[in-house]
Design a protein around this motif. Structure first.
Motif, mmCIF file in Angstrom:
data_model
loop_
_atom_site.group_PDB
_atom_site.id
_atom_site.type_symbol
_atom_site.label_atom_id
_atom_site.label_comp_id
_atom_site.label_asym_id
_atom_site.label_seq_id
_atom_site.Cartn_x
_atom_site.Cartn_y
_atom_site.Cartn_z
ATOM 1 N N VAL A 93 9.747 16.420 -0.059
ATOM 2 C CA VAL A 93 8.319 16.555 0.211
ATOM 3 C C VAL A 93 8.067 16.283 1.692
ATOM 4 O O VAL A 93 8.582 15.314 2.258
ATOM 5 C CB VAL A 93 7.508 15.574 -0.654
ATOM 6 N N GLU A 94 7.276 17.159 2.307
ATOM 7 C CA GLU A 94 6.885 16.953 3.704
ATOM 8 C C GLU A 94 5.651 16.056 3.752
ATOM 9 O O GLU A 94 4.628 16.375 3.153
ATOM 10 C CB GLU A 94 6.584 18.280 4.387
ATOM 11 N N LEU A 95 5.740 14.963 4.476
ATOM 12 C CA LEU A 95 4.632 14.023 4.623
ATOM 13 C C LEU A 95 4.224 14.002 6.083
ATOM 14 O O LEU A 95 5.064 13.810 6.968
ATOM 15 C CB LEU A 95 5.084 12.625 4.181
ATOM 16 N N ARG A 96 2.927 14.186 6.372
ATOM 17 C CA ARG A 96 2.494 14.191 7.770
ATOM 18 C C ARG A 96 1.047 13.735 7.895
ATOM 19 O O ARG A 96 0.278 13.785 6.920
ATOM 20 C CB ARG A 96 2.656 15.574 8.378
ATOM 21 N N PRO A 97 0.650 13.302 9.090
ATOM 22 C CA PRO A 97 -0.741 12.889 9.295
ATOM 23 C C PRO A 97 -1.650 14.099 9.484
ATOM 24 O O PRO A 97 -1.208 15.177 9.874
ATOM 25 C CB PRO A 97 -0.672 12.059 10.582
ATOM 26 N N ALA A 116 0.831 -1.219 0.000
ATOM 27 C CA ALA A 116 0.000 0.000 0.000
ATOM 28 C C ALA A 116 0.851 1.250 0.000
ATOM 29 O O ALA A 116 0.566 2.235 -0.726
ATOM 30 C CB ALA A 116 -0.914 -0.011 1.198
ATOM 31 N N ALA A 117 1.921 1.251 0.831
ATOM 32 C CA ALA A 117 2.789 2.422 0.927
ATOM 33 C C ALA A 117 3.509 2.670 -0.386
ATOM 34 O O ALA A 117 3.643 3.826 -0.833
ATOM 35 C CB ALA A 117 3.794 2.226 2.059
ATOM 36 N N ILE A 163 3.658 20.466 -5.460
ATOM 37 C CA ILE A 163 3.140 20.577 -4.094
ATOM 38 C C ILE A 163 4.183 20.012 -3.141
ATOM 39 O O ILE A 163 4.674 18.897 -3.334
ATOM 40 C CB ILE A 163 1.807 19.825 -3.962
ATOM 41 N N GLY A 164 4.486 20.767 -2.089
ATOM 42 C CA GLY A 164 5.556 20.367 -1.190
ATOM 43 C C GLY A 164 5.118 19.691 0.086
ATOM 44 O O GLY A 164 5.950 19.210 0.863
ATOM 45 N N VAL A 165 3.799 19.656 0.345
ATOM 46 C CA VAL A 165 3.285 19.056 1.576
ATOM 47 C C VAL A 165 2.167 18.083 1.232
ATOM 48 O O VAL A 165 1.235 18.431 0.503
ATOM 49 C CB VAL A 165 2.745 20.133 2.555
ATOM 50 N N VAL A 166 2.256 16.871 1.772
ATOM 51 C CA VAL A 166 1.214 15.856 1.583
ATOM 52 C C VAL A 166 0.698 15.465 2.962
ATOM 53 O O VAL A 166 1.475 15.115 3.862
ATOM 54 C CB VAL A 166 1.751 14.615 0.853
ATOM 55 N N VAL A 167 -0.623 15.522 3.124
ATOM 56 C CA VAL A 167 -1.270 15.213 4.400
ATOM 57 C C VAL A 167 -2.082 13.935 4.229
ATOM 58 O O VAL A 167 -2.915 13.837 3.320
ATOM 59 C CB VAL A 167 -2.198 16.365 4.838
ATOM 60 N N LEU A 168 -1.845 12.958 5.088
ATOM 61 C CA LEU A 168 -2.596 11.700 5.046
ATOM 62 C C LEU A 168 -3.694 11.715 6.103
ATOM 63 O O LEU A 168 -3.427 11.875 7.295
ATOM 64 C CB LEU A 168 -1.661 10.509 5.286
ATOM 65 N N ALA A 201 -4.465 8.166 8.715
ATOM 66 C CA ALA A 201 -3.889 8.905 9.839
ATOM 67 C C ALA A 201 -3.473 7.994 11.000
ATOM 68 O O ALA A 201 -2.367 8.131 11.526
ATOM 69 C CB ALA A 201 -4.858 9.990 10.305
ATOM 70 N N PRO A 202 -4.317 7.032 11.430
ATOM 71 C CA PRO A 202 -3.922 6.187 12.561
ATOM 72 C C PRO A 202 -2.751 5.250 12.260
ATOM 73 O O PRO A 202 -2.080 4.796 13.188
ATOM 74 C CB PRO A 202 -5.197 5.378 12.871
ATOM 75 N N VAL A 203 -2.505 4.931 10.978
ATOM 76 C CA VAL A 203 -1.421 4.009 10.619
ATOM 77 C C VAL A 203 -0.299 4.744 9.896
ATOM 78 O O VAL A 203 0.483 4.136 9.167
ATOM 79 C CB VAL A 203 -1.952 2.840 9.754
ATOM 80 N N PHE A 204 -0.228 6.051 10.108
ATOM 81 C CA PHE A 204 0.765 6.872 9.419
ATOM 82 C C PHE A 204 2.178 6.325 9.595
ATOM 83 O O PHE A 204 2.952 6.250 8.636
ATOM 84 C CB PHE A 204 0.686 8.308 9.930
ATOM 85 N N ASP A 205 2.533 5.929 10.814
ATOM 86 C CA ASP A 205 3.898 5.460 11.075
ATOM 87 C C ASP A 205 4.232 4.191 10.288
ATOM 88 O O ASP A 205 5.395 3.966 9.933
ATOM 89 C CB ASP A 205 4.101 5.218 12.569
ATOM 90 N N GLN A 206 3.230 3.352 10.017
ATOM 91 C CA GLN A 206 3.462 2.141 9.227
ATOM 92 C C GLN A 206 3.698 2.453 7.753
ATOM 93 O O GLN A 206 4.409 1.717 7.066
ATOM 94 C CB GLN A 206 2.269 1.196 9.339
ATOM 95 N N LEU A 207 3.116 3.526 7.275
ATOM 96 C CA LEU A 207 3.169 3.848 5.852
ATOM 97 C C LEU A 207 4.302 4.802 5.489
ATOM 98 O O LEU A 207 4.749 4.826 4.339
ATOM 99 C CB LEU A 207 1.838 4.485 5.417
ATOM 100 N N ARG A 208 4.755 5.564 6.435
ATOM 101 C CA ARG A 208 5.651 6.686 6.147
ATOM 102 C C ARG A 208 6.913 6.287 5.384
ATOM 103 O O ARG A 208 7.230 6.879 4.349
ATOM 104 C CB ARG A 208 6.031 7.379 7.457
ATOM 105 N N ASP A 209 7.644 5.302 5.883
ATOM 106 C CA ASP A 209 8.924 4.957 5.260
ATOM 107 C C ASP A 209 8.763 4.527 3.804
ATOM 108 O O ASP A 209 9.531 4.943 2.925
ATOM 109 C CB ASP A 209 9.626 3.850 6.059
#
Length: 368
Positions: free
Chosen positions: A332-336, A279-280, A296-301, A306-314
């Motif tokens: 690119v900045e990626l954040r929940p 999925a990631a 676009i420099g910022v992506v918001v999930l 959002a609850p599984v952001f840490d699993q997807l980030r890498d």
């Protein structure tokens, strides 16, 4: 008074403008400004501000607060704040397997919130029931609903017709007409918009992001809201953001939209649970294409991401580094999402409240 482009300005238009100016001044201040402070901030005379404030208090939009103690000479002035008991917005969300509703007051505080499971065949009737329950709770709390806004996972016309929502099995559904008779909604204006668009607006107004960002909502389906310089980009027909149907694997799995290899088939809610690495990777491929196209420099999930952001980030960031042309110059900045899974209903309710805040004269005319 004349303008070059519009001709004479009616006195009622001047009053409407000034009412909005005063109300927005109070809304945008962290403190509770006095009438004198508002006059200084707006350039209006004290007499004009006092008359406008009186009207806004009488209409339930402002309240006076006890003055803060002061050490200087003279009597301290009372401060002004948005009324917690004035008009409120009802935000609704309908999705494949759940419904949600919330009531937000004029200051943006969530006063009621409810979530319940559903399924497409009964979703509208369940939503009508839920909306009625939440509307009744708001009424019992002394709030008056100014309107309702519904978030749906599909393509919506400006008139609120859901042209197509594949995951709900909807086509050309007049949702406002079908909800108009629901208990608690009678007489209310009901607007409808794409859930990712409303979630992006909710995130923008919560102050959680830069003025330009891509909001991606992951549920069973996947949608995106594009915000450019603080403005939601809707596209020529109002249907932008269908990132769930961006092709990531051309010869991949069939999608219910009729194509093959859509992002939705690899990064939807169930796919994230079964194989978060795949999925990631799929998300990273699709997001890289959007970033390369729109800069676009910022992506918001948001949503279920959002609850599984840490699993997807890498996994996502690995693809962004690999595929985004400018990644070496400006990562690119990626954040929940700040609002998490509530972004769509918060954004929906907030659109109603903002209409009142931006045009209080219309609300006051209703309240007469």
């Amino acid at each position: 008074m004349m303008t070059a482009s519009n001709g004479p300005v009616r006195q009622s238009s001047v009053r409407a403008h000034n009412l909005a100016l005063v109300l927005q001044t109070v809304a945008n201040r962290a403190d509770q400004p006095s009438r004198a402070a508002i006059a200084t901030l707006t350039g209006l005379t004290r007499a004009t501000v006092s008359a406008l404030v009186d009207d806004l208090i009488a209409g339930g939009l402002l309240v006076e607060r006890d003055p803060l103690p002061r050490t200087g000479a003279g009597r301290p002035a009372a401060g002004l704040a948005l009324s917690p008991d004035g008009p409120a917005g009802l935000g609704l969300e309908i999705n494949v397997d759940y419904l949600a509703a919330c009531v937000v007051d004029l200051a943006g505080t969530v006063r009621h919130r409810a979530v319940r499971p559903t399924s497409p065949p009964v979703a509208l009737s369940d939503l009508a029931s839920l909306a009625g329950e939440v509307a009744a709770a708001a009424s019992a709390d002394g709030l008056t609903l100014a309107g309702a806004a519904l978030a749906v996972p599909g393509l919506v016309t400006p008139g609120g017709i859901v042209r197509v929502a594949p995951n709900l099995g909807w086509q050309d559904v007049d949702v406002p007409a079908l909800l108009a008779g629901a208990p608690g909604l009678a007489g209310l204006s009901i607007s409808v918009d794409n859930e990712a668009n409303l979630a992006a607006l909710g995130e923008l107004r919560a102050g959680g992001s830069a003025p330009t960002f891509l909001y991606v909502s992951g549920e069973i389906g996947i949608g995106a809201g594009i915000v450019l310089d603080g403005v939601l980009y809707r596209g020529g027909r109002g249907w932008s953001g269908e990132i769930g149907h961006v092709t990531v694997y051309p010869d991949g799995r069939p999608c219910r939209c009729g194509a093959n290899g859509c992002l939705e088939q690899y990064a939807g809610q169930s796919q994230v649970a079964d194989d978060p690495e795949l999925a990631a990777s799929a998300l990273g491929i699709a997001l890289s294409a959007v970033v390369n196209l729109l800069d676009i420099g910022v992506v918001v999930l948001g949503g279920a991401y959002a609850p599984v952001f840490d699993q997807l980030r890498d996994g996502i960031e690995a693809e962004l580094r690999r595929r985004v042309l400018t990644a070496g110059l400006s990562p690119v900045e990626l954040r929940p999402a700040v609002l998490g899974a509530d972004a769509a209903i918060r954004g929906a309710a907030d659109t109603v409240v903002r209409e009142v805040r931006e045009n209080p004269a219309a609300w006051l005319s209703r309240a007469v």
